[in-house]
Design a protein around this motif. Sequence first.
Motif: not given
Lengths: 493, 493
Positions: A223-225, A240-248, B38-40, B42-51
């Motif tokens: 859950f940290d990722h 992979p660093d932040d996997v978002r799963i969903t359900t209903r 834990g997504g921080a 990768s998120r930094g990299e995504q934002l830097a690439s977009l910028a």
Amino acid sequence: MTSNTAYARLESRFAKLSHLDQASGFLHWDMSAVMPEGGAESRGEQLASLASLGHDLLVAPEVEEWLKAAEQEGLEGWKAANLREMRRDWLHASAVPAELVEKLSRAGSSCEMVWRKARPAADFRQVIEPLSILLDLTREMAEIKSQALGVSPYDALLDQYEPGGRSADIARVFADLAGFLPGFLAEVLKKQGAAPAAPEGPFPQAVQKEIGLEMMKSLGFDFDHGRLDESLHPFCGGTPDDVRITTRYDEKDFITSLFGVIHETGHALYEQGLPKQWRHQPVGKARGMSVHESQSLLMEMQACRSRAFFRFAAPKLARQFGRSGWDADQLYNATMRVEPGFIRVDADEVTYPAHVILRFRLEQALIARELSVADLPAAWNEGMEELLGIVPPDDRLGCLQDIHWYDGAFGYFPTYTLGAMTAAQLFDAARKALPDLDGDLSAGRFAPLLGWLRENVHGKASRYSTDELLRQATGKPLDAEIFKAHLRARYAS
Amino acid sequence: MTSNTAYARLESRFAKLSHLDQASGFLHWDMSAVMPEGGAESRGEQLASLASLGHDLLVAPEVEEWLKAAEQEGLEGWKAANLREMRRDWLHASAVPAELVEKLSRAGSSCEMVWRKARPAADFRQVIEPLSILLDLTREMAEIKSQALGVSPYDALLDQYEPGGRSADIARVFADLAGFLPGFLAEVLKKQGAAPAAPEGPFPQAVQKEIGLEMMKSLGFDFDHGRLDESLHPFCGGTPDDVRITTRYDEKDFITSLFGVIHETGHALYEQGLPKQWRHQPVGKARGMSVHESQSLLMEMQACRSRAFFRFAAPKLARQFGRSGWDADQLYNATMRVEPGFIRVDADEVTYPAHVILRFRLEQALIARELSVADLPAAWNEGMEELLGIVPPDDRLGCLQDIHWYDGAFGYFPTYTLGAMTAAQLFDAARKALPDLDGDLSAGRFAPLLGWLRENVHGKASRYSTDELLRQATGKPLDAEIFKAHLRARYAS
């Protein structure tokens, strides 16, 4: 090797592409789980711009030069595999003229819009024209990719979802299954008694969510990722660093959501287990759709729809819903019902392959012009009768049920059943390597199984072909016998 | 004019830039409201690439050519204004070498990281070196932009947040305020009795959220184009078609969250009211930080921290919290406390400008090398004594309190008080145009006020300069007298 090599330049370019893809991934998640409806138009524009920028970066002339130069650099191991995957991504993207990509995208959107009205009206005639246009463009793309990849047009489409997948191999294993399933189904239906009583609701949504989160934790979700949210159509997204799963949730039925969460958690564990050092490179991505589906189905169908798992889950579920007298075997039996039906996504494990085999045959025939769009409903109904012994009363319950074709996705369907077979084969190998697997599952201990998957599947990402990955993990290529044995053991023993 | 004009090419390029910016906007929202820790990375990299992709698209050689050519096309009205804003965006982006942008970004991150430790430790010495490095690079950028824009280095920084803003004009209105506030503050403190009793909690979070959502609805927030969520630091993000505001809840105090939501709703209404036909063009964006802050403060400080609004809100709040005996005037008085304090973000409406004036003076002196970093704490404490009559006991409560400088944001602070003054001036004009404004607010009818803002502020986006916008809406340039009159009427009448 310095950072000025062609290969190093490629790594840097593909990292940027990965960042763009990841950004799109989150925008897609947000669209399904969070976004208010009024944001849709702008969101479409954001995604289209990200896609077109990514495409431009991938097909830029320097990339082809770098690929050629890097292929002379004598790379080995992961880097060589990464270069192979880069070449593959580049081939798919550069083969097709931008104009055709644009046309396909527009034709797909138009056809999907018509389909959204035609399906509830069960009116196939509405989609004949837009689907024919979409099919023509898809064939044009398939022809072009066929030449670039040196495979048949249908296999070129298949390769988009299942790298290295070839229809001849699939036809062979599917023929094996198609020969087995009708007789087996009859046997199961004969043996299967009246439907066992399922627990009655209501099952409060908040409790279902709590149970889902705890189950994800038991399975090894980090859950940290990652996160669990809600959406109309459950999926696994993010990165992979932040996997978002969903359900209903349905308060009358907790089983669907529970196994939905377990299914998506299987996908998520694959993503979370991909090698961190190759995070933004093609070789570090999941191997393909059949392996991905194998990971969700391994958790859902192999590990958790089992007597062992229900020994762990039944008392836990009863406690959290405040019920008593829930028996593990009884709950297990309630989830094991086999029944031929018209709708693929509602199908049980035994009849599901028939739905896929039918679509695989029909989409090959459509691409090869052996079947016209106008004749699709009749061919569909004929196939359903042959494979499952039932005929849909209308096209809503027949060839209009799935979005895939009407959205332009030809070559995708077979990966569902390839995934189910791969799941059975991997679980069989894991069971041999982990002698107390049933004991583990009965105790909710998923760590040994997850460890085995990490080592044999997740950590290998796209280092090997799907076939080689499976051989290394199980000692043989995909083998329908193992899936058949699994079905026999579960449904006819 | 065909779609092949230089101007048309620019529109298409800037639309793509807007899509990238919007994608980044959602990734930022997600980072604050949803993302697991834990997504921080990768998120930094995504934002830097977009910028960096956005920067490359903006400073590409063809853009300069198109700008020159379009400036010969004789454009008028919105298109001419759009071209002016394009030129401005391009000037800011192209003036600074990529290498310096990179260095500044790294120096900002390093300094901020040191500051995050130095602040709780109240240890200014830790930041002296990183802040000095960051300041040197900021001055270098300011010099370069100064030449490109033809303004002083400090004004070049200010222009990043407040297009067309000039420190000489700001100094004039701030001097007026600085001459007025100390005496006025003394008068208010003398007149103000003991603190009135505030309602006591707990105020359940779920009820606070419900109230916040209803208040947003009353103010005119369009939930088809936006959401309310939670985050540690409340903000307004997203895009005009999908505005994401956040708040945080304290069960002991509902006032802070309520007015926080109203403040962010003011920002959101501005975004939602920007002209749809210019959605992805520079001229269709919000005018600048002072106008943006004026829209939040107009709703929070002018419209809602008023006796009229509390006549609407008090019975509603009492009912929803299940209380009785809440008097509108009593609640109003409880929110009107004036008290000099060390922390800007906790300051009341009367003392807030002193915090901003101090920072404005000090950052000008820092950029001009008239003040060294080492001497900052002493200068800070001296200024606090002069302006508010209090001296912080340590630098945590003094010059280490705000992130802005340690993150490289010089030239931002004045926009807060410019926003407060602009809010007072706009509200004064709206009151003249809407004779029953108090009656409207007492009944929770915000539509007339919102209509006036749509017409006079929101719908004009960046069509005019800030100064011209204010003249058109109120008949005069920014005038400290109106803000002073507002303070007098509210706190000393």
